[in-house]
Design a protein around this motif. Sequence first.
Motif, PDB file in Angstrom:
ATOM      1  N   GLU A  14       1.191  -1.036   0.078  1.00 56.67           N
ATOM      2  CA  GLU A  14      -0.091   0.044  -0.032  1.00 56.67           C
ATOM      3  C   GLU A  14       1.059   1.160  -0.087  1.00 56.67           C
ATOM      4  O   GLU A  14       1.075   1.005   0.759  1.00 56.67           O
ATOM      5  CB  GLU A  14      -0.989   0.035   0.946  1.00 56.67           C
ATOM      6  CG  GLU A  14      -1.713   0.986   1.643  1.00 56.67           C
ATOM      7  CD  GLU A  14      -2.869   1.235   1.991  1.00 56.67           C
ATOM      8  OE1 GLU A  14      -2.961   2.112   3.216  1.00 56.67           O
ATOM      9  OE2 GLU A  14      -3.642  -0.669   2.594  1.00 56.67           O
ATOM     10  N   ILE A  15       0.175   1.713  -1.138  1.00 53.32           N
ATOM     11  CA  ILE A  15       1.433   3.542  -1.163  1.00 53.32           C
ATOM     12  C   ILE A  15       0.982   4.330  -0.067  1.00 53.32           C
ATOM     13  O   ILE A  15      -1.028   4.703  -1.201  1.00 53.32           O
ATOM     14  CB  ILE A  15       1.868   3.592  -2.080  1.00 53.32           C
ATOM     15  CG1 ILE A  15       2.233   2.081  -2.900  1.00 53.32           C
ATOM     16  CG2 ILE A  15       2.461   4.848  -1.950  1.00 53.32           C
ATOM     17  CD1 ILE A  15       3.031   2.623  -4.413  1.00 53.32           C
ATOM     18  N   ASN A  16       0.845   5.347   0.792  1.00 56.15           N
ATOM     19  CA  ASN A  16       0.516   5.895   1.214  1.00 56.15           C
ATOM     20  C   ASN A  16       0.477   7.800   1.218  1.00 56.15           C
ATOM     21  O   ASN A  16       2.120   7.738   1.176  1.00 56.15           O
ATOM     22  CB  ASN A  16      -0.445   6.307   2.553  1.00 56.15           C
ATOM     23  CG  ASN A  16      -0.657   5.188   3.108  1.00 56.15           C
ATOM     24  OD1 ASN A  16      -1.606   5.243   1.979  1.00 56.15           O
ATOM     25  ND2 ASN A  16      -0.401   3.846   3.448  1.00 56.15           N
ATOM     26  N   GLY A  17       0.472   8.930   1.191  1.00 56.04           N
ATOM     27  CA  GLY A  17       0.205  10.231   1.657  1.00 56.04           C
ATOM     28  C   GLY A  17       0.563  10.674   0.315  1.00 56.04           C
ATOM     29  O   GLY A  17       0.512  10.510  -1.173  1.00 56.04           O
ATOM     30  N   ILE A  18       2.025  11.730  -0.048  1.00 58.46           N
ATOM     31  CA  ILE A  18       1.822  12.231  -1.774  1.00 58.46           C
ATOM     32  C   ILE A  18       3.464  11.568  -2.320  1.00 58.46           C
ATOM     33  O   ILE A  18       5.200  11.532  -1.785  1.00 58.46           O
ATOM     34  CB  ILE A  18       2.407  13.667  -1.059  1.00 58.46           C
ATOM     35  CG1 ILE A  18       1.510  14.666  -0.033  1.00 58.46           C
ATOM     36  CG2 ILE A  18       3.093  14.606  -2.721  1.00 58.46           C
ATOM     37  CD1 ILE A  18       2.034  16.012   0.707  1.00 58.46           C
ATOM     38  N   VAL A  19       3.393  11.595  -3.317  1.00 61.56           N
ATOM     39  CA  VAL A  19       3.819  10.779  -4.326  1.00 61.56           C
ATOM     40  C   VAL A  19       3.557  11.162  -5.612  1.00 61.56           C
ATOM     41  O   VAL A  19       3.056  10.525  -6.561  1.00 61.56           O
ATOM     42  CB  VAL A  19       3.865   8.785  -4.144  1.00 61.56           C
ATOM     43  CG1 VAL A  19       4.864   8.217  -4.622  1.00 61.56           C
ATOM     44  CG2 VAL A  19       3.664   8.254  -2.228  1.00 61.56           C
ATOM     45  N   PRO A  20       4.308  12.213  -5.583  1.00 62.31           N
ATOM     46  CA  PRO A  20       4.083  12.587  -7.140  1.00 62.31           C
ATOM     47  C   PRO A  20       5.184  12.016  -8.268  1.00 62.31           C
ATOM     48  O   PRO A  20       6.222  11.312  -8.757  1.00 62.31           O
ATOM     49  CB  PRO A  20       4.892  13.714  -6.912  1.00 62.31           C
ATOM     50  CG  PRO A  20       6.019  14.199  -6.399  1.00 62.31           C
ATOM     51  CD  PRO A  20       5.546  13.088  -5.009  1.00 62.31           C
ATOM     52  N   ALA A  21       4.336  12.120  -9.413  1.00 57.43           N
ATOM     53  CA  ALA A  21       5.342  11.889 -10.570  1.00 57.43           C
ATOM     54  C   ALA A  21       5.993  12.089 -11.207  1.00 57.43           C
ATOM     55  O   ALA A  21       5.518  13.329 -10.933  1.00 57.43           O
ATOM     56  CB  ALA A  21       4.350  11.407 -12.093  1.00 57.43           C
ATOM     57  N   ILE A  22       7.303  12.357 -10.916  1.00 59.84           N
ATOM     58  CA  ILE A  22       8.480  13.886 -11.462  1.00 59.84           C
ATOM     59  C   ILE A  22       9.072  13.707 -12.680  1.00 59.84           C
ATOM     60  O   ILE A  22       8.896  12.751 -13.412  1.00 59.84           O
ATOM     61  CB  ILE A  22       9.603  14.145 -10.273  1.00 59.84           C
ATOM     62  CG1 ILE A  22      10.188  11.932 -10.432  1.00 59.84           C
ATOM     63  CG2 ILE A  22       8.938  13.738  -9.242  1.00 59.84           C
ATOM     64  CD1 ILE A  22      11.631  12.361  -9.324  1.00 59.84           C
TER      65      ILE A  22
END
Length: 66
Positions: free
Chosen positions: A2-10
Amino acid sequence: MEINGIVPAIASTFKENGEFDYESYTNLLRTLAKGGVHGVCLFAIAGEYYKLNEDEEKKLIEITVD
């Protein structure tokens, strides 16, 4: 997983001559980290990954993980 938080595509950073700009990329990562992101997404649509060769991809992974 599970991925949580802010994870932008850069976005990928390129020089005017078309070479990848590793210094700008590193600065972008530092700025995002200072801004509080929890992770980043490499090789997404915003990253123009299709322009990178395998060696460049490996180097980006190394820089990002470091």
